[in-house]
Scaffold this active site. Sequence first.
Site, mmCIF file in Angstrom:
data_model
loop_
_atom_site.group_PDB
_atom_site.id
_atom_site.type_symbol
_atom_site.label_atom_id
_atom_site.label_comp_id
_atom_site.label_asym_id
_atom_site.label_seq_id
_atom_site.Cartn_x
_atom_site.Cartn_y
_atom_site.Cartn_z
ATOM 1 N N CYS A 186 0.847 -1.195 0.000
ATOM 2 C CA CYS A 186 0.000 0.000 0.000
ATOM 3 C C CYS A 186 0.882 1.244 0.000
ATOM 4 C CB CYS A 186 -0.937 0.076 1.197
ATOM 5 S SG CYS A 186 -2.033 -1.317 1.356
ATOM 6 N N ARG A 236 3.908 -0.176 -4.820
ATOM 7 C CA ARG A 236 3.667 -0.727 -3.491
ATOM 8 C C ARG A 236 2.366 -1.526 -3.415
ATOM 9 N NH1 ARG A 236 6.847 1.635 0.279
ATOM 10 N NH2 ARG A 236 5.460 0.834 1.874
ATOM 11 N N TRP A 264 -2.733 -2.779 -1.646
ATOM 12 C CA TRP A 264 -2.403 -4.199 -1.823
ATOM 13 C C TRP A 264 -3.222 -4.916 -0.746
ATOM 14 C CZ3 TRP A 264 -0.402 -8.336 0.907
ATOM 15 C CH2 TRP A 264 0.045 -9.425 0.145
ATOM 16 N N ASN A 308 -1.786 1.699 5.790
ATOM 17 C CA ASN A 308 -0.878 0.699 5.230
ATOM 18 C C ASN A 308 -0.444 -0.186 6.383
ATOM 19 O OD1 ASN A 308 1.206 -0.738 4.018
ATOM 20 N ND2 ASN A 308 2.678 0.932 4.214
ATOM 21 N N GLY A 309 -0.719 -1.487 6.302
ATOM 22 C CA GLY A 309 -0.323 -2.390 7.388
ATOM 23 C C GLY A 309 -1.455 -3.339 7.725
ATOM 24 N N GLU A 340 17.328 -17.257 -8.926
ATOM 25 C CA GLU A 340 16.877 -15.895 -9.234
ATOM 26 C C GLU A 340 16.223 -15.845 -10.622
ATOM 27 O OE1 GLU A 340 16.279 -13.320 -7.696
ATOM 28 O OE2 GLU A 340 16.390 -11.663 -9.096
ATOM 29 N N LYS A 352 12.388 -14.666 -11.282
ATOM 30 C CA LYS A 352 12.059 -13.579 -12.222
ATOM 31 C C LYS A 352 11.023 -14.049 -13.236
ATOM 32 C CE LYS A 352 13.244 -10.797 -10.627
ATOM 33 N NZ LYS A 352 14.100 -10.529 -9.505
ATOM 34 N N GLU A 385 7.504 -14.393 -11.619
ATOM 35 C CA GLU A 385 6.762 -13.187 -11.244
ATOM 36 C C GLU A 385 6.393 -12.328 -12.443
ATOM 37 O OE1 GLU A 385 8.753 -10.900 -8.173
ATOM 38 O OE2 GLU A 385 10.675 -11.005 -9.151
ATOM 39 N N HIS A 413 17.626 -36.079 -8.837
ATOM 40 C CA HIS A 413 16.928 -36.562 -7.633
ATOM 41 C C HIS A 413 15.445 -36.219 -7.667
ATOM 42 C CE1 HIS A 413 20.752 -37.739 -5.913
ATOM 43 N NE2 HIS A 413 21.224 -36.571 -6.298
ATOM 44 N N LYS A 419 5.943 -4.181 -4.379
ATOM 45 C CA LYS A 419 7.393 -4.014 -4.307
ATOM 46 C C LYS A 419 7.902 -4.110 -2.877
ATOM 47 C CE LYS A 419 11.348 -2.660 -6.145
ATOM 48 N NZ LYS A 419 11.982 -3.736 -6.891
HETATM 49 O O1 M6R Z 1 12.962 -4.918 -0.438
HETATM 50 P P1 M6R Z 1 13.503 -6.304 -0.201
HETATM 51 O O2 M6R Z 1 14.774 -6.553 -0.900
HETATM 52 O O3 M6R Z 1 13.586 -6.629 1.266
HETATM 53 O O4 M6R Z 1 12.408 -7.245 -0.822
HETATM 54 C C1 M6R Z 1 12.521 -8.637 -0.748
HETATM 55 C C2 M6R Z 1 11.570 -9.326 -1.705
HETATM 56 O O5 M6R Z 1 10.244 -8.969 -1.415
HETATM 57 C C3 M6R Z 1 11.862 -8.983 -3.164
HETATM 58 O O6 M6R Z 1 13.170 -9.284 -3.514
HETATM 59 C C4 M6R Z 1 10.901 -9.742 -4.087
HETATM 60 O O7 M6R Z 1 11.168 -11.106 -4.048
HETATM 61 C C5 M6R Z 1 10.983 -9.209 -5.511
HETATM 62 N N1 M6R Z 1 9.683 -9.167 -6.086
HETATM 63 C C6 M6R Z 1 11.859 -10.017 -6.407
HETATM 64 O O8 M6R Z 1 11.886 -9.562 -7.707
#
Ligand code: M6R
Length: 612
Positions: A2, A27, A74, A100-101, A485, A489, A492, A508, A607
């Site tokens: 949010c 956010r 969010w 927010n929270g 990673e 990517k 998402e 395995h 984010k």
């Molecule tokens: O702001 P942060 O690095 O603490 O965030 C951690 C994760 O939420 C963040 O890396 C998330 O996995 C991203 N969407 C990855 O692209």
Amino acid sequence: MCGIVGYIGPREAYPIIITGLKRQEYRGYDSTGVALINRDGLQVYKKKGKVAELEETLLGKPLSAHIGIGHTRWATHGEPSDRNAHPHTSASGKLAMIHNGIIENYGQLKQELLNKGYTFTSDTDTEVLLNFIEEIKKNNKCSLEEAIRIALKRVAGAYVILVLDADNPDTIIAARKGSPLVIGIGKGEHFLGSDATPMIEYTKEVVYVNDYEVAIVKADELILKNLGNERQTLYITKLDMELAAIEKGGYDHFMLKEIFEQPHTIYDCLRGRLDAKAGTITMKGVQDNIEQLINANRIIIVACGTSWHAGLIAEYVIEELCRIPVEVEYASEFRYRNPIVNKGDVVIAISQSGETADTLVAIEKAKENGAIIFGIVNVVGSSIARISHAGAYTHAGPEIGVASTKAFTAQLAVLTMMALKIAKEKGTITEEYYSKLLFELEDVPEKVESLLKNADEIKTIAEKYKGASDALFLGRGYNFPVALEGALKLKEISYIHAEGYPAAEMKHGPIALVDENLPVVFVATKDAYHAKIVSNIQEIKARKGKVIAIISEGDEVIPGMADDVFVVPPADEIIAPMISVIPLQLLSYYIGVAKGCDVDKPRNLAKSVTVE
Ligand code: M6R
């Protein structure tokens, strides 16, 4: 999660709030709303969907006002819908609030209010808190400010709230615990935001509000108090952020801009710290704590998502170079376990946003056990930066795309410098290898620049595999976390199911997935395991899997076996992840775009994950 924005002052509030919300959409973006007070009283407009959709519906509405708040959501409590969108209004219709929270004890508070005859129009915890505040105000015949303080003492959970009162149109009351709140100070005006982006063209002076503080914000006055009604000192910080850094600058998406920024962001991260010719690494946070770092019994890395992947690579690098045992923990697991943390342990917290709720709590837990906290953070002034004992900023600049790209490579650059500095001071690295790695690190921006020139090759590969329903990412050693990673990517950004595995683990279990339809991405740059990964590629080919390989310049073996290859400049295996991850970022980007996905704002994600 949010985004919140507020404005009070002589300017028109609505355009500032709408622009601020668009900048904070990273956010959360499932619904949007604004509340304004003008001569017609309190106006609340809200809607399911993105900020631009609300904006369109508001054309022609009486939006002129000099005080207002806005929210981009969010969802936590209640599905994304018009009625669950913020701002919420109180039973009397006089108060409006954005939040927010998560209010964890909202169920209990709601029951108390239901017993008193309250009814609710949404499923949110926010509406409950707002009516709880109004009930206290009414019963105690006190000011809104006092009612908020009393209410917040009963609240469990995390929040930033901004509240408007139709009867008091010259004040915004704000409060925070566990979620970020920045207040920008202008001339006769104030700006509020979850981060500083809504205010950067108006002021460079900001105050970061602390937990359990309540801000009483008028156009020409800002007062901070604690929940005990005591005035708190305002610590004004100078912002170091330019408008251009948060605009797309001609790129179709922030994600692509941020991928292409990496030669500069890695350079900015190294600049002023690394001097390969002189053989020095200057990192004040490391230097000030060098004894603790050298003598650490153990280093525990806590992080989430992409930052956790950076931590995994750091584990390999630190153990190799510094000979200190390292454990990498998901912050969300660490905080709820009963982990063994001793005095003399160093905890490295990695976070782009510096606001991730799980990482914040994990740090607090480690602190209670006497550990030293070293924060590696991108957002200057963020909560993790402020609660760490020491740290290093990654200087990657604002990362707006929800998928983390440039923050990851900057984290790796900081972690590698840190490991090299500790190893040098500890005497666990030879002069020759130390010097070689310093020069190689210095060369990374140039190597990244050169591989980005061939981004179109990845676009062609993306076209070929965009129809896949699943994908496997494999790597060994330092490239195993890179494979993780790459899989994250792709998931998402393109919603293709993807798994990352150590290449040798595939037999395995995951090998059962392999058939002629499965793309398998190998991160197979030249390193100590090259011959082994060649065998793994053979094993996939023998089962008709499609192999896409990221290989080093000069590799003459893999091109003859793989279906598609992308060549990257050679690098020492410790440095390689900063380079080999970039084609994977591009692959997910181009596949996402080819599938018509909203790559900057993928579904269900946000984010900055400020709720657990
Ligand atoms: O702001 P942060 O690095 O603490 O965030 C951690 C994760 O939420 C963040 O890396 C998330 O996995 C991203 N969407 C990855 O692209």
